[in-house]
Motif scaffolding. Sequence first.
Motif, short mmCIF file in Angstrom:
data_model
loop_
_atom_site.label_atom_id
_atom_site.label_comp_id
_atom_site.label_asym_id
_atom_site.label_seq_id
_atom_site.Cartn_x
_atom_site.Cartn_y
_atom_site.Cartn_z
N LEU A 27 0.81 -1.22 0.00
CA LEU A 27 0.00 0.00 0.00
C LEU A 27 0.85 1.27 0.00
O LEU A 27 0.44 2.28 -0.56
CB LEU A 27 -0.95 0.00 1.21
CG LEU A 27 -2.02 -1.08 1.22
CD1 LEU A 27 -2.84 -0.99 2.49
CD2 LEU A 27 -2.91 -1.00 -0.01
N ARG A 35 -4.43 1.30 -7.25
CA ARG A 35 -5.28 1.57 -6.09
C ARG A 35 -5.95 0.26 -5.71
O ARG A 35 -6.52 -0.42 -6.57
CB ARG A 35 -6.34 2.61 -6.44
CG ARG A 35 -5.75 3.95 -6.85
CD ARG A 35 -6.79 4.82 -7.51
NE ARG A 35 -7.29 4.12 -8.70
CZ ARG A 35 -8.45 4.36 -9.29
NH1 ARG A 35 -9.26 5.27 -8.82
NH2 ARG A 35 -8.82 3.68 -10.36
N SER A 57 -2.47 5.19 3.61
CA SER A 57 -3.16 4.69 2.42
C SER A 57 -4.58 5.21 2.40
O SER A 57 -5.21 5.40 3.43
CB SER A 57 -3.17 3.16 2.43
OG SER A 57 -3.96 2.68 3.48
N ASN A 58 -5.09 5.44 1.22
CA ASN A 58 -6.46 5.91 1.14
C ASN A 58 -7.24 4.87 0.34
O ASN A 58 -7.96 5.16 -0.58
CB ASN A 58 -6.45 7.37 0.63
CG ASN A 58 -6.98 7.61 -0.73
OD1 ASN A 58 -7.78 6.84 -1.23
ND2 ASN A 58 -6.59 8.69 -1.35
N GLU A 59 -7.09 3.63 0.77
CA GLU A 59 -7.70 2.49 0.10
C GLU A 59 -9.04 2.15 0.75
O GLU A 59 -9.31 2.53 1.87
CB GLU A 59 -6.78 1.26 0.18
CG GLU A 59 -5.33 1.51 -0.14
CD GLU A 59 -5.08 1.94 -1.57
OE1 GLU A 59 -5.88 1.61 -2.46
OE2 GLU A 59 -4.08 2.63 -1.81
N GLN A 90 -13.07 3.34 -8.35
CA GLN A 90 -12.19 3.83 -7.29
C GLN A 90 -10.95 2.95 -7.06
O GLN A 90 -10.09 3.32 -6.27
CB GLN A 90 -12.97 3.96 -5.98
CG GLN A 90 -14.10 4.95 -6.04
CD GLN A 90 -14.90 4.96 -4.76
OE1 GLN A 90 -14.42 4.58 -3.71
NE2 GLN A 90 -16.15 5.39 -4.86
N PHE A 91 -10.88 1.78 -7.70
CA PHE A 91 -9.74 0.91 -7.45
C PHE A 91 -9.40 0.09 -8.68
O PHE A 91 -10.17 -0.04 -9.61
CB PHE A 91 -10.00 0.00 -6.24
CG PHE A 91 -11.20 -0.90 -6.37
CD1 PHE A 91 -11.06 -2.17 -6.91
CD2 PHE A 91 -12.46 -0.50 -5.97
CE1 PHE A 91 -12.15 -3.01 -7.04
CE2 PHE A 91 -13.55 -1.32 -6.11
CZ PHE A 91 -13.39 -2.59 -6.64
N ASP A 92 -8.18 -0.46 -8.66
CA ASP A 92 -7.68 -1.26 -9.78
C ASP A 92 -7.65 -2.76 -9.47
O ASP A 92 -7.66 -3.57 -10.39
CB ASP A 92 -6.25 -0.82 -10.13
CG ASP A 92 -6.18 0.66 -10.45
OD1 ASP A 92 -6.89 1.10 -11.36
OD2 ASP A 92 -5.42 1.38 -9.77
#
Length: 134
Positions: A27, A35, A57-59, A90-92
């Motif tokens: 992270l 992300r 982290s902004n996960e 918002q994420f990968d």
Amino acid sequence: MSKKQVPVTILTGFLGSGKTTLLNHILEDPSHGLRFAIIENEFGEVGVDEKILSEKSNEEIIEVMNGCICCTVRGDLVVALKNLYSKISQFDAVIIETTGLADPAPVAQTFFVDEDIREMYTLDGIITVADAKH
């Protein structure tokens, strides 16, 4: 139109083997440019790792409480993954950190058994962390 399949990595290992340390490293490392959505599987009523996981982290972090996502709570994992998919922009990728008590095989089976999950996600790999010193 087919859905974008999001890669999922299962992170497993015994208690104290370094799963959360590895997760923090992933992270905090900006070189991969990805992300991640994190699904934490905790045993007990209160999550421990949320205090250990990097605050930088902004996960997306989802906790699946009370033990094994591998058995009785597997339905909760499916629900969490379906809800998470609505935030796909918002994420990968997704990392599932299992409790040190879990067998990762049934968690992995979730990505082959449930038709909706099979369309939304692809199991990218299973990483097992071992404490070589002890």
